[in-house]
Design a protein around this motif. Structure first.
Motif, mmCIF file in Angstrom:
data_model
loop_
_atom_site.group_PDB
_atom_site.id
_atom_site.type_symbol
_atom_site.label_atom_id
_atom_site.label_comp_id
_atom_site.label_asym_id
_atom_site.label_seq_id
_atom_site.Cartn_x
_atom_site.Cartn_y
_atom_site.Cartn_z
ATOM 1 N N ARG A 19 0.826 -1.193 0.000
ATOM 2 C CA ARG A 19 0.000 0.000 0.000
ATOM 3 C C ARG A 19 0.875 1.263 0.000
ATOM 4 N N PRO A 20 0.706 2.135 -0.983
ATOM 5 C CA PRO A 20 1.432 3.407 -0.980
ATOM 6 C C PRO A 20 0.785 4.385 -0.002
ATOM 7 N N LYS A 21 1.371 5.550 0.109
ATOM 8 C CA LYS A 21 0.869 6.523 1.082
ATOM 9 C C LYS A 21 0.889 7.921 0.478
ATOM 10 N N ILE A 22 -0.262 8.588 0.541
ATOM 11 C CA ILE A 22 -0.366 9.990 0.155
ATOM 12 C C ILE A 22 -0.636 10.787 1.422
ATOM 13 N N THR A 23 0.191 11.788 1.671
ATOM 14 C CA THR A 23 0.052 12.604 2.877
ATOM 15 C C THR A 23 0.026 14.086 2.508
ATOM 16 N N PHE A 63 -8.596 12.809 2.599
ATOM 17 C CA PHE A 63 -7.849 11.564 2.422
ATOM 18 C C PHE A 63 -8.730 10.356 2.734
ATOM 19 N N THR A 64 -8.535 9.288 1.952
ATOM 20 C CA THR A 64 -9.200 8.020 2.187
ATOM 21 C C THR A 64 -8.351 6.921 1.552
ATOM 22 N N GLU A 65 -8.895 5.697 1.468
ATOM 23 C CA GLU A 65 -8.193 4.592 0.817
ATOM 24 C C GLU A 65 -8.889 4.251 -0.499
ATOM 25 N N ASN A 66 -8.110 3.846 -1.487
ATOM 26 C CA ASN A 66 -8.671 3.430 -2.768
ATOM 27 C C ASN A 66 -9.093 1.962 -2.663
ATOM 28 N N GLU A 67 -10.076 1.711 -1.807
ATOM 29 C CA GLU A 67 -10.574 0.358 -1.562
ATOM 30 C C GLU A 67 -12.097 0.362 -1.618
ATOM 31 N N THR A 68 -12.668 -0.755 -2.049
ATOM 32 C CA THR A 68 -14.113 -0.892 -2.182
ATOM 33 C C THR A 68 -14.805 -0.734 -0.838
ATOM 34 N N ASN A 69 -15.944 -0.078 -0.842
ATOM 35 C CA ASN A 69 -16.755 0.061 0.368
ATOM 36 C C ASN A 69 -17.540 -1.226 0.576
ATOM 37 N N SER A 70 -16.876 -2.223 1.144
ATOM 38 C CA SER A 70 -17.516 -3.533 1.308
ATOM 39 C C SER A 70 -18.588 -3.502 2.390
ATOM 40 N N ARG A 71 -18.555 -2.509 3.260
ATOM 41 C CA ARG A 71 -19.644 -2.387 4.242
ATOM 42 C C ARG A 71 -20.961 -2.108 3.523
ATOM 43 N N ARG A 72 -20.902 -1.225 2.543
ATOM 44 C CA ARG A 72 -22.120 -0.881 1.807
ATOM 45 C C ARG A 72 -22.522 -1.990 0.849
ATOM 46 N N LEU A 73 -21.534 -2.585 0.154
ATOM 47 C CA LEU A 73 -21.857 -3.569 -0.883
ATOM 48 C C LEU A 73 -22.199 -4.944 -0.312
ATOM 49 N N GLY A 125 -3.625 8.516 3.180
ATOM 50 C CA GLY A 125 -4.367 7.440 2.546
ATOM 51 C C GLY A 125 -3.737 7.100 1.216
ATOM 52 N N SER A 126 -4.414 6.262 0.439
ATOM 53 C CA SER A 126 -3.955 5.939 -0.911
ATOM 54 C C SER A 126 -4.777 6.690 -1.962
ATOM 55 N N LYS A 127 -5.660 7.570 -1.500
ATOM 56 C CA LYS A 127 -6.468 8.414 -2.370
ATOM 57 C C LYS A 127 -6.682 9.750 -1.667
ATOM 58 N N ALA A 128 -6.499 10.832 -2.417
ATOM 59 C CA ALA A 128 -6.625 12.161 -1.822
ATOM 60 C C ALA A 128 -7.327 13.099 -2.790
ATOM 61 N N ALA A 129 -8.021 14.078 -2.240
ATOM 62 C CA ALA A 129 -8.695 15.072 -3.062
ATOM 63 C C ALA A 129 -8.412 16.457 -2.504
ATOM 64 N N VAL A 130 -8.285 17.410 -3.409
ATOM 65 C CA VAL A 130 -8.196 18.818 -3.044
ATOM 66 C C VAL A 130 -9.606 19.382 -3.161
ATOM 67 N N HIS A 131 -10.171 19.817 -2.054
ATOM 68 C CA HIS A 131 -11.574 20.247 -2.036
ATOM 69 C C HIS A 131 -11.653 21.773 -2.118
ATOM 70 N N TYR A 132 -12.343 22.249 -3.152
ATOM 71 C CA TYR A 132 -12.609 23.676 -3.311
ATOM 72 C C TYR A 132 -14.118 23.907 -3.251
ATOM 73 N N VAL A 133 -14.526 24.975 -2.594
ATOM 74 C CA VAL A 133 -15.913 25.443 -2.640
ATOM 75 C C VAL A 133 -15.871 26.837 -3.247
ATOM 76 N N LEU A 134 -16.299 26.940 -4.516
ATOM 77 C CA LEU A 134 -16.060 28.149 -5.299
ATOM 78 C C LEU A 134 -17.370 28.848 -5.666
ATOM 79 N N PRO A 135 -17.580 30.072 -5.174
ATOM 80 C CA PRO A 135 -18.687 30.877 -5.695
ATOM 81 C C PRO A 135 -18.256 31.518 -7.016
ATOM 82 N N ILE A 136 -19.040 31.317 -8.064
ATOM 83 C CA ILE A 136 -18.691 31.844 -9.385
ATOM 84 C C ILE A 136 -19.862 32.683 -9.907
ATOM 85 N N GLY A 137 -19.573 33.930 -10.236
ATOM 86 C CA GLY A 137 -20.605 34.833 -10.714
ATOM 87 C C GLY A 137 -21.093 34.467 -12.102
#
Length: 233
Positions: free
Chosen positions: A50-54, A82-92, A123-135
């Protein structure tokens, strides 16, 4: 849009435009993840741990057994998720599963589940979260740069970033001018370029080893015995 400064230095530019008559707010989640090679219980070549993104300042640091260390420089993020790139087996499967699964960003943004992402910020998956108001009629441009540590990028953005994009656009234009027939109209050339771009950027990679598929993965449920009598037996 993507532009390469070198094989291991990729510049990314995202433009979000509001074409409507009213101001609106949009959530943007540029995402970086590592292909899951660790959940299957295999040790053959290509099944890296498992790789690591920090988080590293405003950006991301990737540590991978095969690729080495990469950095993604980010301009003005609202937050990093951050999260893991793994299936949500709890839901499925109503199974125990990983505490942080690959659909965590949806649950975080849409369902408001703050505990869906890893508070330890790795985690092994990461996102940059923006909340952008655009006119109305306005647009916002976001910049990112993904590069190997060996590239030694000290100033990821600014004049050099814009210059590289300008150069690559000129080179792409020169290439297509050399291969597209001269009788084509500008409109037809634009359509053709979009079609070629789609062929290049939508290429998929399927890691399919028939014997491993027949046997099933050691850490997963045993596949049905009938698989051995099928077309690929």
């Amino acid at each position: 849009e993507y532009a390469k400064a070198s094989p291991d230095d990729i510049l990314i530019r995202i433009t979000i435009a509001n074409r409507g008559p009213d101001a609106r707010t949009i959530h943007v989640l540029p995402t970086l993840w590592c292909r899951n090679t660790w959940s299957w219980g295999r040790t053959e070549d290509g099944y890296w741990p498992r790789p690591k993104i920090t988080a590293e300042g405003a950006g991301l640091l990737v540590e991978h057994a095969s690729l080495g260390r990469y950095r993604m420089a980010v301009e003005r993020p609202d937050e990093l998720l951050f999260t893991e790139n793994e299936t949500n087996s709890r839901r499925l499967f109503n199974d125990e599963g990983p505490p942080y699964a690959k659909d965590a960003f949806h649950e975080y943004v849409i369902d408001g589940r703050r505990d869906a992402v890893n508070p330890a910020r790795f985690g092994s998956k990461a996102a940059v979260h923006y909340v952008l108001p655009i006119g109305a009629g306005q647009q916002v441009e976001l910049h990112f740069r993904l590069s190997a540590e060996s590239e030694n990028i000290t100033q990821p953005f600014g004049d050099e970033f814009n210059h590289i994009f300008s150069e690559r656009l000129q080179e792409a234009g020169a290439f297509y001018d050399s291969v597209l027939p001269g009788y084509m109209s500008d409109q037809h050339k634009a359509v053709t370029r979009q079609a070629y771009a789609g062929l290049l950027w939508s290429r998929q990679f399927y890691h399919y080893v028939v014997l491993q598929w027949l046997q099933g993965d050691p850490a997963q449920p045993v596949p049905p015995a009938g698989r051995w009598n099928g077309r690929n037996a």
